[in-house]
Write an enzyme that holds these catalytic residues in place. Sequence first.
Site, short mmCIF file in Angstrom:
data_model
loop_
_atom_site.label_atom_id
_atom_site.label_comp_id
_atom_site.label_asym_id
_atom_site.label_seq_id
_atom_site.Cartn_x
_atom_site.Cartn_y
_atom_site.Cartn_z
N ILE A 12 0.82 -1.22 0.00
CA ILE A 12 0.00 0.00 0.00
C ILE A 12 0.85 1.28 0.00
O ILE A 12 0.39 2.33 -0.43
CB ILE A 12 -1.01 -0.02 1.18
CG1 ILE A 12 -2.20 0.89 0.90
CG2 ILE A 12 -0.32 0.32 2.51
CD1 ILE A 12 -3.38 0.67 1.82
N VAL A 34 1.72 -3.26 8.44
CA VAL A 34 1.50 -2.18 7.48
C VAL A 34 1.81 -0.82 8.12
O VAL A 34 2.30 0.10 7.45
CB VAL A 34 0.07 -2.25 6.88
CG1 VAL A 34 -1.01 -1.94 7.90
CG2 VAL A 34 -0.06 -1.35 5.67
N ASP A 35 1.58 -0.71 9.41
CA ASP A 35 1.87 0.53 10.16
C ASP A 35 3.37 0.84 10.06
O ASP A 35 3.78 1.98 9.72
CB ASP A 35 1.45 0.30 11.62
CG ASP A 35 1.36 1.57 12.44
OD1 ASP A 35 1.53 2.66 11.88
OD2 ASP A 35 1.11 1.46 13.67
N SER A 122 -6.93 -5.21 10.69
CA SER A 122 -7.09 -6.21 11.79
C SER A 122 -6.76 -7.66 11.42
O SER A 122 -6.84 -8.52 12.29
CB SER A 122 -8.52 -6.18 12.38
OG SER A 122 -8.66 -5.10 13.26
N1 AR6 Z 1 0.78 -3.06 2.33
C1 AR6 Z 1 -0.47 -3.57 2.45
N2 AR6 Z 1 -0.81 -4.45 3.40
C2 AR6 Z 1 0.16 -4.83 4.28
C3 AR6 Z 1 1.48 -4.34 4.23
C4 AR6 Z 1 1.77 -3.40 3.19
N3 AR6 Z 1 2.99 -2.86 3.06
N4 AR6 Z 1 2.18 -4.92 5.24
C5 AR6 Z 1 1.34 -5.75 5.88
N5 AR6 Z 1 0.12 -5.71 5.31
P1 AR6 Z 1 -1.19 -5.70 10.49
P2 AR6 Z 1 -3.51 -5.31 12.27
C6 AR6 Z 1 -1.13 -6.43 5.64
O1 AR6 Z 1 -0.57 -6.70 11.42
O2 AR6 Z 1 -3.82 -6.75 12.23
C7 AR6 Z 1 0.74 -2.96 13.97
O3 AR6 Z 1 1.87 -3.26 14.73
C8 AR6 Z 1 -1.00 -7.74 6.39
O4 AR6 Z 1 -0.76 -8.81 5.48
O5 AR6 Z 1 -0.31 -4.69 9.84
O6 AR6 Z 1 -4.63 -4.33 12.07
C9 AR6 Z 1 -0.03 -1.76 14.49
O7 AR6 Z 1 0.82 -0.82 15.08
C10 AR6 Z 1 -2.39 -7.87 7.01
O8 AR6 Z 1 -3.28 -8.53 6.13
O9 AR6 Z 1 -2.37 -4.85 11.22
C11 AR6 Z 1 -0.95 -2.38 15.48
O10 AR6 Z 1 -0.35 -2.54 16.74
C12 AR6 Z 1 -2.86 -6.43 7.17
O11 AR6 Z 1 -1.87 -5.62 6.51
C13 AR6 Z 1 -1.27 -3.73 14.90
O12 AR6 Z 1 -0.17 -4.04 14.05
C14 AR6 Z 1 -3.00 -5.98 8.59
O13 AR6 Z 1 -1.97 -6.52 9.38
C15 AR6 Z 1 -2.51 -3.71 14.03
O14 AR6 Z 1 -2.82 -5.02 13.66
#
Ligand code: AR6
Length: 176
Positions: A12, A34-35, A122
């Site tokens: 993203i 992703v954060d 999430s």
């Molecule tokens: N682009 C798009 N999607 C992505 C990317 C990217 N570069 N990287 C990961 N994903 P998560 P959550 C997807 O864990 O479950 C963080 O530490 C990944 O495959 O990022 O909402 C925050 O600070 C997954 O499907 O977010 C919070 O503490 C999706 O993004 C916590 O994680 C969400 O995974 C939030 O957890």
Amino acid sequence: MSSKVEVISGDITKIKVDAIVNAANSSLMGGGGVDGAIHRAGGTEILEACRKIVAKQGSCKTGEAVITTGGKLPARFVIHTVGPVWRNGEHEERTKLANCYINSLQLAVNNQCTTIAFPNISTGVYGFPKREAAAIAVGTVSNFLTTNHQIEKVIFVCFDEENFEYVKDELSKRLI
Ligand code: AR6
């Protein structure tokens, strides 16, 4: 609405839209997944903007959203929303996930955005079941677009194959 919503596989942080959505945590101070990717690619300007928001309004509650600059990203804005941690489905996780999509879209509209990209909120470390999250994401966005005509394009950007397949399935159900 069909042509307004699409799903792609990818990162993203590379997407050039008015706003990309971040799956943040309530501290808004960054994290993994992703954060982490968004803060790394967008630079310190995003974190500075988050700090100002927290100083003013406190942390961001689950289901709510805030907006900052996109910093060095191709997107103009980052909308930070806090998804629910999946416990057992009996803690309003579904409603809170839907609120993430609604509040992010509303914030985009309020900031004159017409194009927006979402990750699968999430479904990473927060553990929300992916199939159900995809149904909520697509259903909520579709409903929003039936009453709001400012948003021209919503892109679901899926980082993993499973989410991509589930979102694609949900979208195809709605095209029939
Ligand atoms: N682009 C798009 N999607 C992505 C990317 C990217 N570069 N990287 C990961 N994903 P998560 P959550 C997807 O864990 O479950 C963080 O530490 C990944 O495959 O990022 O909402 C925050 O600070 C997954 O499907 O977010 C919070 O503490 C999706 O993004 C916590 O994680 C969400 O995974 C939030 O957890």
